[in-house]
Design a protein around this motif. Structure first.
Motif, PDB file in Angstrom:
ATOM      1  N   HIS A 210     -23.465 -19.901 -10.363  1.00 21.91           N
ATOM      2  CA  HIS A 210     -24.870 -19.604 -10.622  1.00 21.91           C
ATOM      3  C   HIS A 210     -25.179 -18.138 -10.335  1.00 21.91           C
ATOM      4  O   HIS A 210     -25.942 -17.495 -11.081  1.00 21.91           O
ATOM      5  N   ALA A 211     -24.596 -17.600  -9.271  1.00 21.45           N
ATOM      6  CA  ALA A 211     -24.840 -16.198  -8.922  1.00 21.45           C
ATOM      7  C   ALA A 211     -24.293 -15.268 -10.005  1.00 21.45           C
ATOM      8  O   ALA A 211     -24.952 -14.285 -10.384  1.00 21.45           O
ATOM      9  N   THR A 212     -23.106 -15.561 -10.505  1.00 27.91           N
ATOM     10  CA  THR A 212     -22.538 -14.753 -11.585  1.00 27.91           C
ATOM     11  C   THR A 212     -23.428 -14.787 -12.817  1.00 27.91           C
ATOM     12  O   THR A 212     -23.684 -13.757 -13.459  1.00 27.91           O
ATOM     13  N   PHE A 213     -23.913 -15.971 -13.158  1.00 30.44           N
ATOM     14  CA  PHE A 213     -24.823 -16.115 -14.295  1.00 30.44           C
ATOM     15  C   PHE A 213     -26.081 -15.272 -14.102  1.00 30.44           C
ATOM     16  O   PHE A 213     -26.509 -14.546 -15.012  1.00 30.44           O
ATOM     17  N   LEU A 214     -26.694 -15.344 -12.916  1.00 28.09           N
ATOM     18  CA  LEU A 214     -27.936 -14.612 -12.670  1.00 28.09           C
ATOM     19  C   LEU A 214     -27.707 -13.103 -12.711  1.00 28.09           C
ATOM     20  O   LEU A 214     -28.532 -12.353 -13.265  1.00 28.09           O
ATOM     21  N   VAL A 215     -26.600 -12.645 -12.134  1.00 33.74           N
ATOM     22  CA  VAL A 215     -26.310 -11.203 -12.137  1.00 33.74           C
ATOM     23  C   VAL A 215     -26.147 -10.693 -13.567  1.00 33.74           C
ATOM     24  O   VAL A 215     -26.711  -9.655 -13.942  1.00 33.74           O
ATOM     25  N   ILE A 216     -25.406 -11.417 -14.386  1.00 37.02           N
ATOM     26  CA  ILE A 216     -25.179 -10.984 -15.766  1.00 37.02           C
ATOM     27  C   ILE A 216     -26.466 -11.077 -16.574  1.00 37.02           C
ATOM     28  O   ILE A 216     -26.768 -10.206 -17.400  1.00 37.02           O
ATOM     29  N   LEU A 217     -27.249 -12.125 -16.346  1.00 37.32           N
ATOM     30  CA  LEU A 217     -28.524 -12.255 -17.051  1.00 37.32           C
ATOM     31  C   LEU A 217     -29.453 -11.100 -16.719  1.00 37.32           C
ATOM     32  O   LEU A 217     -30.059 -10.491 -17.617  1.00 37.32           O
ATOM     33  N   LEU A 218     -29.582 -10.771 -15.422  1.00 32.22           N
ATOM     34  CA  LEU A 218     -30.437  -9.653 -15.024  1.00 32.22           C
ATOM     35  C   LEU A 218     -29.929  -8.335 -15.572  1.00 32.22           C
ATOM     36  O   LEU A 218     -30.716  -7.469 -15.991  1.00 32.22           O
ATOM     37  N   ALA A 219     -28.599  -8.164 -15.598  1.00 30.42           N
ATOM     38  CA  ALA A 219     -28.029  -6.939 -16.151  1.00 30.42           C
ATOM     39  C   ALA A 219     -28.343  -6.817 -17.634  1.00 30.42           C
ATOM     40  O   ALA A 219     -28.674  -5.722 -18.131  1.00 30.42           O
ATOM     41  N   ARG A 220     -28.262  -7.927 -18.360  1.00 23.40           N
ATOM     42  CA  ARG A 220     -28.589  -7.911 -19.791  1.00 23.40           C
ATOM     43  C   ARG A 220     -30.061  -7.574 -20.015  1.00 23.40           C
ATOM     44  O   ARG A 220     -30.404  -6.780 -20.891  1.00 23.40           O
ATOM     45  N   LEU A 221     -30.933  -8.174 -19.207  1.00 26.59           N
ATOM     46  CA  LEU A 221     -32.365  -7.909 -19.347  1.00 26.59           C
ATOM     47  C   LEU A 221     -32.688  -6.448 -19.030  1.00 26.59           C
ATOM     48  O   LEU A 221     -33.484  -5.812 -19.720  1.00 26.59           O
ATOM     49  N   TYR A 222     -32.057  -5.934 -17.974  1.00 24.54           N
ATOM     50  CA  TYR A 222     -32.298  -4.536 -17.607  1.00 24.54           C
ATOM     51  C   TYR A 222     -31.794  -3.591 -18.697  1.00 24.54           C
ATOM     52  O   TYR A 222     -32.480  -2.634 -19.076  1.00 24.54           O
ATOM     53  N   ALA A 223     -30.585  -3.859 -19.199  1.00 23.99           N
ATOM     54  CA  ALA A 223     -30.025  -3.002 -20.251  1.00 23.99           C
ATOM     55  C   ALA A 223     -30.873  -3.057 -21.516  1.00 23.99           C
ATOM     56  O   ALA A 223     -31.105  -2.040 -22.177  1.00 23.99           O
ATOM     57  N   SER A 224     -31.364  -4.265 -21.860  1.00 27.26           N
ATOM     58  CA  SER A 224     -32.208  -4.395 -23.049  1.00 27.26           C
ATOM     59  C   SER A 224     -33.505  -3.621 -22.880  1.00 27.26           C
ATOM     60  O   SER A 224     -33.948  -2.921 -23.800  1.00 27.26           O
ATOM     61  N   GLY A 225     -34.120  -3.730 -21.693  1.00 32.03           N
ATOM     62  CA  GLY A 225     -35.345  -2.985 -21.439  1.00 32.03           C
ATOM     63  C   GLY A 225     -35.114  -1.483 -21.450  1.00 32.03           C
ATOM     64  O   GLY A 225     -35.931  -0.719 -21.983  1.00 32.03           O
ATOM     65  N   ALA A 226     -33.993  -1.031 -20.890  1.00 36.35           N
ATOM     66  CA  ALA A 226     -33.690   0.396 -20.877  1.00 36.35           C
ATOM     67  C   ALA A 226     -33.487   0.930 -22.284  1.00 36.35           C
ATOM     68  O   ALA A 226     -33.939   2.039 -22.620  1.00 36.35           O
ATOM     69  N   LEU A 227     -32.814   0.161 -23.132  1.00 35.13           N
ATOM     70  CA  LEU A 227     -32.601   0.591 -24.514  1.00 35.13           C
ATOM     71  C   LEU A 227     -33.920   0.678 -25.272  1.00 35.13           C
ATOM     72  O   LEU A 227     -34.135   1.615 -26.053  1.00 35.13           O
ATOM     73  N   ARG A 228     -34.796  -0.291 -25.061  1.00 35.25           N
ATOM     74  CA  ARG A 228     -36.093  -0.247 -25.739  1.00 35.25           C
ATOM     75  C   ARG A 228     -36.895   0.971 -25.310  1.00 35.25           C
ATOM     76  O   ARG A 228     -37.514   1.648 -26.137  1.00 35.25           O
ATOM     77  N   ARG A 229     -36.876   1.262 -24.009  1.00 34.70           N
ATOM     78  CA  ARG A 229     -37.604   2.440 -23.532  1.00 34.70           C
ATOM     79  C   ARG A 229     -37.000   3.723 -24.096  1.00 34.70           C
ATOM     80  O   ARG A 229     -37.718   4.666 -24.442  1.00 34.70           O
TER      81      ARG A 229
END
Length: 299
Positions: free
Chosen positions: A270-289
């Protein structure tokens, strides 16, 4: 050596997770539908196999040949009666419909089979626990290896079908733009129903693997759904080969976590899933900005 052994065992476990997540990833990639009944349908397949193999005395492989077309037909009907109708009403309705379907399936199984756990491991003799010894003292289970090979072949077969067959081209066209596909003669309802039938074939294979390698009960579906969902997100939603990678990462993380703490098996996954999910969300937000700032700065 113990670390290497845990990684190898995690790789083999990841093969099962990839097989389990294959149908979930395929359905999302084709129809953009997250089927919350996916885990429960996997358990339905396991119970159908158990009924044919145990009370009726069929060999599990013979039972699988009978259950695959039955589940494919169920997938076709599921699309026509539930998914197609609910998808017209927005993205939230299929989630609610499949969630309700999962609840119905779980309780029907409980009413019919009770809470006892079942397994088909005894029906395949020593294959359930035999292993091959590799150089360096590593032992690789025969059944988990076969499941991993099956996952690779299934994912590769689906990829080839989408890329090189007429049905695959129609599925990709309907997935990209259903309205335009209909204009050029693609019967999108039939194509999506066929995709649902294919999904249920993968679900049946996952159910067979669950029944042969572990135990299951009427309420095993939600846990299987969580594992499948985590593998899909880790590997990238809608990516077939990413599903294989996601399953392997999840399996390795769980096995390594189990070496740290008795409860670490699930926690590490579960921790691995959450870390990767948060990383994807952060990267997606950074790209949009980034692209938003580039557009504002453009003359």
């Amino acid at each position: 050596m113990n670390l290497l052994n845990q990684i190898v065992q995690g790789l083999l476990l990841g093969g099962y997770y990839a097989l389990l997540a294959c149908g979930l990833s395929f359905m999302f990639g084709v129809m953009r539908i997250i089927n919350l009944a996916h885990g429960s349908l996997t358990v339905v397949a396991a119970y159908l196999l158990w009924v044919l193999a145990e009370p009726m005395g069929w060999h599990p492989l013979l039972a699988l040949l009978a259950v695959v077309p039955a589940m494919a037909l169920l997938g076709w009907l599921l699309h026509k009666l539930v998914l197609e109708r609910s998808a017209r009403l927005g993205a939230l309705v299929p989630l609610l419909a499949t969630f309700g379907l999962a609840s119905v399936i779980d309780n029907v199984l409980f009413q019919h089979f009770g809470a006892d756990t079942r397994s088909l491991a005894t029906s395949i003799g020593t294959l359930a626990y035999d292993s091959w010894e590799l150089p360096g003292g590593l032992y690789v289970g025969q059944l988990p290896t076969l499941v991993l090979v099956l996952a690779v072949l299934l994912l590769g077969g689906l990829h080839a079908m989408l890329a090189h067959t007429a049905l695959g081209r129609q599925i990709r066209a309907a997935s990209e733009d259903a309205d335009t596909a209909r204009l050029v003669g693609v019967r999108t309802g039939t194509v999506f129903a066929a995709a649902s039938a294919i999904t249920m074939v993968t679900v049946t294979l996952a159910g067979a693997s669950l029944a042969l390698r572990a135990t299951f009960d009427p309420f095993s579906g939600p846990q299987q759904l969580i594992f499948a969902f985590e593998a899909v997100i880790i590997g990238g939603a809608g990516s077939l080969w990413g599903t294989l990678l996601g399953g392997v990462v999840l399996g390795v993380a769980q096995n390594l976590g189990a070496q740290v703490h008795p409860q670490g098996f699930l926690i590490a996954g579960h921790a691995t899933f959450l870390v990767i999910l948060l990383a994807r969300l952060y990267a997606s937000g950074a790209l949009r900005r980034f692209f938003s700032s580039r557009r504002r700065a453009a003359p």
